[in-house]
Design a protein around this motif. Structure first.
Motif, PDB file in Angstrom:
ATOM      1  N   UNK A   9       0.839  -1.209   0.000  1.00 21.29           N
ATOM      2  CA  UNK A   9       0.000   0.000   0.000  1.00 21.29           C
ATOM      3  C   UNK A   9       0.870   1.254   0.000  1.00 21.29           C
ATOM      4  N   UNK A  10       0.306   2.344  -0.527  1.00 20.97           N
ATOM      5  CA  UNK A  10       1.033   3.615  -0.581  1.00 20.97           C
ATOM      6  C   UNK A  10       0.105   4.729  -0.137  1.00 20.97           C
ATOM      7  N   UNK A  11       0.589   5.556   0.780  1.00 21.13           N
ATOM      8  CA  UNK A  11      -0.182   6.699   1.262  1.00 21.13           C
ATOM      9  C   UNK A  11       0.731   7.925   1.337  1.00 21.13           C
ATOM     10  N   UNK A  12       0.173   9.078   1.044  1.00 25.37           N
ATOM     11  CA  UNK A  12       0.939  10.320   1.114  1.00 25.37           C
ATOM     12  C   UNK A  12       0.035  11.454   1.567  1.00 25.37           C
ATOM     13  N   UNK A  13       0.486  12.199   2.567  1.00 23.12           N
ATOM     14  CA  UNK A  13      -0.262  13.368   3.031  1.00 23.12           C
ATOM     15  C   UNK A  13       0.057  14.559   2.139  1.00 23.12           C
ATOM     16  N   UNK A  14      -0.976  15.296   1.785  1.00 17.96           N
ATOM     17  CA  UNK A  14      -0.792  16.458   0.923  1.00 17.96           C
ATOM     18  C   UNK A  14      -1.814  17.520   1.229  1.00 17.96           C
ATOM     19  N   UNK A  15      -2.344  18.131   0.174  1.00 21.92           N
ATOM     20  CA  UNK A  15      -3.277  19.224   0.320  1.00 21.92           C
ATOM     21  C   UNK A  15      -4.711  18.796   0.571  1.00 21.92           C
ATOM     22  N   UNK A  16      -5.654  19.712   0.365  1.00 22.21           N
ATOM     23  CA  UNK A  16      -7.060  19.464   0.690  1.00 22.21           C
ATOM     24  C   UNK A  16      -7.802  18.584  -0.309  1.00 22.21           C
ATOM     25  N   UNK A  17      -7.151  18.255  -1.434  1.00 25.63           N
ATOM     26  CA  UNK A  17      -7.774  17.358  -2.416  1.00 25.63           C
ATOM     27  C   UNK A  17      -7.189  15.961  -2.246  1.00 25.63           C
ATOM     28  N   UNK A  18      -8.056  14.987  -2.015  1.00 23.89           N
ATOM     29  CA  UNK A  18      -7.621  13.607  -1.848  1.00 23.89           C
ATOM     30  C   UNK A  18      -7.936  12.771  -3.072  1.00 23.89           C
ATOM     31  N   UNK A  19      -7.088  11.781  -3.326  1.00 23.79           N
ATOM     32  CA  UNK A  19      -7.329  10.850  -4.426  1.00 23.79           C
ATOM     33  C   UNK A  19      -7.144   9.431  -3.922  1.00 23.79           C
ATOM     34  N   UNK A  20      -8.181   8.616  -4.091  1.00 22.55           N
ATOM     35  CA  UNK A  20      -8.143   7.203  -3.737  1.00 22.55           C
ATOM     36  C   UNK A  20      -7.911   6.393  -5.008  1.00 22.55           C
ATOM     37  N   UNK A  21      -6.917   5.516  -4.995  1.00 26.62           N
ATOM     38  CA  UNK A  21      -6.585   4.675  -6.141  1.00 26.62           C
ATOM     39  C   UNK A  21      -6.984   3.223  -5.856  1.00 26.62           C
ATOM     40  N   UNK A  22      -7.669   2.588  -6.811  1.00 31.67           N
ATOM     41  CA  UNK A  22      -8.156   1.213  -6.654  1.00 31.67           C
ATOM     42  C   UNK A  22      -7.579   0.333  -7.763  1.00 31.67           C
ATOM     43  N   UNK A  23      -6.779  -0.665  -7.381  1.00 28.85           N
ATOM     44  CA  UNK A  23      -6.152  -1.528  -8.386  1.00 28.85           C
ATOM     45  C   UNK A  23      -7.109  -2.628  -8.859  1.00 28.85           C
ATOM     46  N   UNK A  24      -6.635  -3.425  -9.798  1.00 26.55           N
ATOM     47  CA  UNK A  24      -7.487  -4.411 -10.445  1.00 26.55           C
ATOM     48  C   UNK A  24      -7.440  -5.805  -9.844  1.00 26.55           C
ATOM     49  N   UNK A  25      -8.272  -6.685 -10.375  1.00 27.59           N
ATOM     50  CA  UNK A  25      -8.431  -8.066  -9.927  1.00 27.59           C
ATOM     51  C   UNK A  25      -7.167  -8.872 -10.218  1.00 27.59           C
TER      52      UNK A  25
END
Length: 251
Positions: A9-25
């Motif tokens: 897993x990868x997480x990074x703190x940043x600004x007020x806009x968040x992006x969730x990434x979902x990988x494949x099967x």
């Protein structure tokens, strides 16, 4: 073999806009790691989880359900909600299915970024997984459908049949209420895809209720386009999409 660090897993703190990434099967976070890292470098708060049953051994996918996958991305989405003003969701293949379900369940999803989203399979035998799962535990791998040589998404070397049946359950659920998706959407689709049929993207574009839809064709990539020749196109246009939508006044 994919970089083991990139399969985590990868997480990074940043600004007020968040992006969730979902990988494949049968895949892993490795398929989206580069995209997620560049989103973080652009100043966004990023979450790229490893879905249950993935990134270990294929047998684990035969003892997980589609709700396990969805519950993980739902929890990650809620975590981003607590820290961010707006949350976008990006998904590759099955990750696109999960992203769509999040938008069906959460009306505050700021936008969707889908790459070859799956609502069906090219393999005609996949639809019989509900019966085949009692006869064979796994079939040959569907991973690494990539035109660019020497690239590895960290997918399993076998396709768990029980998991495929769960995948069809997810698709049935998502397709039944696609009209609930109203947020802005950018959809990237490869001209040649050996895993997911073009009808999946056609169905999404036809049935969602979004008024803001952008379709981008990827002429030089196969299914895992996020690691293929057009990867930079996906990164550049998705980040422009996020910037545009995030800056737009709320209706």
């Amino acid at each position: 073999m994919a970089n083991p660090d990139h399969m985590a897993p990868f997480h990074a703190d940043g600004g007020p806009v968040g992006i969730l990434f979902c990988h494949g099967f049968t895949g892993s976070p490795a398929s989206l790691r580069g995209w997620a890292e560049q989103a973080a470098e652009a100043g966004h708060t990023v979450s790229l989880p490893r879905l249950p049953g993935h990134g270990t051994v294929w047998q684990e996918l035969n003892v997980t359900s589609w709700r396990d996958w969805y519950d993980r991305v739902d929890a990650e989405y809620r975590g981003l909600q607590e820290r961010c003003d707006q949350v976008f969701v990006a998904g590759l293949s099955m990750g696109g299915s999960l992203a769509l379900r999040l938008a069906e369940q959460h009306t505050d999803v700021a936008g969707l970024m889908l790459v070859n989203p799956a609502l069906g399979a090219v393999d005609p035998m996949a639809r019989f997984a509900g019966v085949l799962k009692y006869l064979v535990p796994a079939t040959p791998s569907i991973g690494n459908d990539i035109a660019l040589e020497g690239v590895d998404e960290g997918a399993y070397d076998m396709t768990p049949v029980y998991g495929v049946h769960e995948l069809f359950k997810l698709w049935t659920d998502v397709k039944s209420v696609l009209d609930l998706v109203t947020c802005p959407l950018i959809l990237f689709r490869s001209t040649v895809d050996h895993v997911v049929p073009g009808t999946s993207s056609d169905t999404i574009l036809r049935l969602v209720s979004s008024a803001d839809i952008t379709e981008v064709h990827l002429p030089n990539s196969y299914h895992v386009a996020t690691l293929d020749h057009d990867a930079n196109t996906i990164v550049d246009q998705s980040l422009q999409f996020v910037e545009r939508v995030a800056a737009a006044p709320v209706a």
